[in-house]
Design an enzyme around this catalytic site. Structure first.
Site, short mmCIF file in Angstrom:
data_model
loop_
_atom_site.label_atom_id
_atom_site.label_comp_id
_atom_site.label_asym_id
_atom_site.label_seq_id
_atom_site.Cartn_x
_atom_site.Cartn_y
_atom_site.Cartn_z
N LYS A 151 -14.83 40.86 6.04
CA LYS A 151 -14.79 41.47 7.38
C LYS A 151 -15.59 42.77 7.39
O LYS A 151 -15.04 43.87 7.31
CB LYS A 151 -13.33 41.70 7.79
N LEU A 207 -14.55 33.88 9.28
CA LEU A 207 -13.54 34.85 8.90
C LEU A 207 -12.19 34.13 8.82
O LEU A 207 -11.86 33.31 9.68
CB LEU A 207 -13.45 35.97 9.93
N1 PMP Z 1 -13.64 35.52 13.45
C1 PMP Z 1 -14.34 36.65 13.67
C2 PMP Z 1 -15.82 36.62 13.53
C3 PMP Z 1 -13.67 37.83 14.05
O1 PMP Z 1 -14.37 38.97 14.25
C4 PMP Z 1 -12.26 37.81 14.21
C5 PMP Z 1 -11.51 39.03 14.65
N2 PMP Z 1 -11.68 40.09 13.82
C6 PMP Z 1 -11.57 36.61 13.96
C7 PMP Z 1 -12.30 35.48 13.59
C8 PMP Z 1 -10.09 36.51 14.11
O2 PMP Z 1 -9.42 37.13 13.03
P1 PMP Z 1 -7.98 37.79 13.22
O3 PMP Z 1 -7.09 36.72 13.74
O4 PMP Z 1 -7.60 38.22 11.85
O5 PMP Z 1 -8.14 38.92 14.19
#
Ligand code: PMP
Length: 287
Positions: A151, A207
């Site tokens: 991230k 992610l």
């Molecule tokens: N994919 C990407 C590219 C993101 O930026 C995010 C949010 N940060 C997510 C998926 C979702 O992740 P999360 O549920 O941990 O917020």
């Protein structure tokens, strides 16, 4: 009202917060981040975010500025100082500044990481009217780097994707690689066919969403089928429903993909139900 923010060990008014012009987060996007939501003054899924942060740091060979218990304390203190009932906490760690610009990483013995945190007050986050309308999506090519599981703060292309969506009169973009959807610009992507929820399997291509893990668990507990596999835009356009998940928008129904309406063009029952379950269950375990 001015926020109280956190920079490298100190709480201060946002106007006084500064970071070096040599900070590698600024010069090289050499930084990682997490966004944790706050509901009822409590943190949602903090542990998941802390575990993912540690993984992001490890993958980039970056030091943690402090341990995870301290990070939790700072999150809680910021919630308190800024009187956040519903909102978000943004946390960013960079490789810091060694007072110059060099591609090589600085010596971690002498260059400390930078830690910055701030709150975003968002009253009505859980009862977001956008979730009642559903999102319109465009598809764009996924031209991001190959370690999307980390991230990092390299968010230029996702920002461009949001702007392309906005220009097209839509809300967000889904990214497509080799004909298959990877994820949304800032969320994970799903389609629903009958009682089955389909979402891309975890790999370095996406992610590993903290909300994704929780939603898939709740879906299985609610006797829904879960298939972790890739899907194309044309399969998505023919699906019964679609939705996205993220820590800041929870479960967001999708009602249109590249101009094709899904179902009757309103949020589908599975997405609506999963949103309810997610909010209910997350509140139970909020800290
Ligand atoms: N994919 C990407 C590219 C993101 O930026 C995010 C949010 N940060 C997510 C998926 C979702 O992740 P999360 O549920 O941990 O917020």
């Amino acid at each position: 009202m001015s926020r109280t923010v956190y920079v490298n060990g100190s709480y201060m008014p946002e106007e006084e917060a500064t970071v070096s012009i040599f900070d590698r987060g600024f010069l090289m996007a050499d930084g990682v981040y997490e966004v944790t939501s706050v509901l009822g003054g409590k943190l949602i899924a903090f542990e998941g975010h802390a575990v993912r942060l540690e993984r992001s740091l490890k993958e980039l060979d970056m030091q943690a500025p402090c341990d995870m218990d301290e990070l939790l304390d700072i999150h809680r203190e910021l919630v308190k100082l800024n009187e956040i009932d519903e909102g978000l906490i943004y946390m960013q760690i960079t490789r810091g500044s060694d007072g110059d610009r060099d591609f090589a990483f600085p010596d971690p013995e002498t260059t400390r990481p930078t830690l910055v945190m701030f709150t975003q007050n968002k009253p009505g986050l859980a009862d977001n009217p956008a979730a009642k309308k559903g999102a319109k999506i465009i598809s764009i090519e996924d031209i991001r780097w190959g370690r999307r599981d980390i991230k990092t703060v390299q968010l230029l292309y996702p920002s461009m994707g949001k702007m392309m969506a906005k220009k097209a009169g839509c809300d967000d973009a889904w990214l497509v690689e080799d004909g298959m959807v990877t994820e949304g610009t800032s969320n994970n992507a799903y389609i629903v066919k009958g009682n089955t929820i389909i979402t891309r399997a975890l790999s370095n291509d996406i992610l590993h969403g903290i909300t994704r893990a929780a939603v898939l668990r709740y879906a299985k507990e609610a006797q829904m089928q879960v298939e972790e596999r890739s899907f194309s835009i044309s399969e998505a356009q023919g699906a019964d429903e679609a939705f996205t998940t993220s820590a800041s928008a929870f479960v967001m129904p999708v009602v249109e993909i590249d101009g094709a309406s899904l179902g009757d063009g309103t949020p589908g029952p599975v997405a609506k139900r999963l949103r309810e379950i997610y909010l209910e269950e997350s509140l139970k375990t909020a800290i």
